[in-house]
Design an enzyme around this catalytic site. Sequence first.
Site, PDB file in Angstrom:
ATOM      1  N   HIS A   1       0.817  -1.215   0.000  1.00 12.28           N
ATOM      2  CA  HIS A   1       0.000   0.000   0.000  1.00 12.28           C
ATOM      3  C   HIS A   1       0.857   1.274   0.000  1.00 12.28           C
ATOM      4  CE1 HIS A   1      -3.515  -2.416   1.098  1.00 12.28           C
ATOM      5  NE2 HIS A   1      -2.855  -2.903   2.135  1.00 12.28           N
TER       6      HIS A   1
HETATM    7  C1  BDR Z   1      -2.986   0.953   5.362  1.00 10.42           C
HETATM    8  O1  BDR Z   1      -3.203   0.468   6.681  1.00 10.42           O
HETATM    9  C2  BDR Z   1      -2.031  -0.132   7.193  1.00 10.42           C
HETATM   10  O2  BDR Z   1      -2.304  -1.425   7.614  1.00 10.42           O
HETATM   11  C3  BDR Z   1      -1.001  -0.105   6.108  1.00 10.42           C
HETATM   12  O3  BDR Z   1       0.270   0.200   6.624  1.00 10.42           O
HETATM   13  C4  BDR Z   1      -1.487   0.952   5.141  1.00 10.42           C
HETATM   14  O4  BDR Z   1      -0.967   2.220   5.457  1.00 10.42           O
HETATM   15  C5  BDR Z   1      -3.777   0.098   4.392  1.00 10.42           C
HETATM   16  O5  BDR Z   1      -5.130   0.166   4.691  1.00 10.42           O
END
Ligand code: BDR
Length: 323
Positions: free
Chosen positions: A234
Amino acid sequence: MTKILIDCDPGHDDAVAILYAARHLDLVGISTVYGNQSVEKTTRNALSLVTLLGLDTPVARGCEAPLTRVLAHGGDLHGKTGMDGAEMPAPRQDIVDAHAVDFIIEMASRNRGELVLCPVGPMTNVALALKKEPRLAGWLRAISLMGGATQIGNTTPVAEFNIWCDPEAADIVFRAGVPMWMVGLNVTRQVGVTDADIDRLMAAGPVARAFGGLFNFFISRLREVHNLNSASLHDPCALVPFIVPELIGYEECPVEIALDSGLTRGMTVCDFRRLTSKSLQNIRAKAPANCHVATSVEGRKLVEHILNAIVSWEDGSMPSTTV
Ligand code: BDR
Ligand code: CA
């Protein structure tokens, strides 16, 4: 070279964002926030990571809770430490002597018109900084964040984790008038590391192996919890507009954060309607665009580009910024 400050909650994919930024951009600082784990743990993780990578990037510790409520840190996806799966070195440096909110303001003031702020965790630090220093919005070149979604969420049916943790903070950020870039789950879920990619990392040097271990843990949690077959990268996606902009397509539109306490709390409502008139009675007028929202990605090419940055870390060879 673009100057970048990452506000993060490491976090497996946050760790990748830090490496990717350090490889391709001028990473001037890291600020930490609660989120994937408590701020104590995310800060320690950031310091360990800087040590693992041999960087001397300043790290500032930030907020431990959202603006308006208390949040439990379950470590659901990122484990007890927030970065389970790899042996991380003990930190060699300490945090800087300033709260993340003041650190963000200071770095933006020093780099007026140049700094890109990249929030990849809950947006509490950033919102407080914008409130504390009204000139900050004008000092920033851009805010490029990972958060939200144009379709389904991961924390609720419609809300993504970073926004859901502190919707009031996200609302402040989206209204600040800074040029904004948002990459959400609709795109980041297409940027996934596979088991074969992990094997490749495990066969490379110590830094790559540490990331292989992290991804191994992360992919197993995403399989169990979200029925996914790859580990979503992400957070590094938020850096793409400044490294390989051709790999993610953005569309400019109005984005509002749902602040109600019901089913849609934390939703990023993106107005993609192609309205031609503002004056109809039963149709809500379109607000002015406030954000570039990511809508398409060349997922596999981007994964390869990020993996190359990890695998080549040890030998210091600079992977190309083009793909
Ligand atoms: C986001 O939430 C966290 O778990 C990850 O680091 C990312 O920033 C994804 O939904
Ligand atoms: Ca994150």
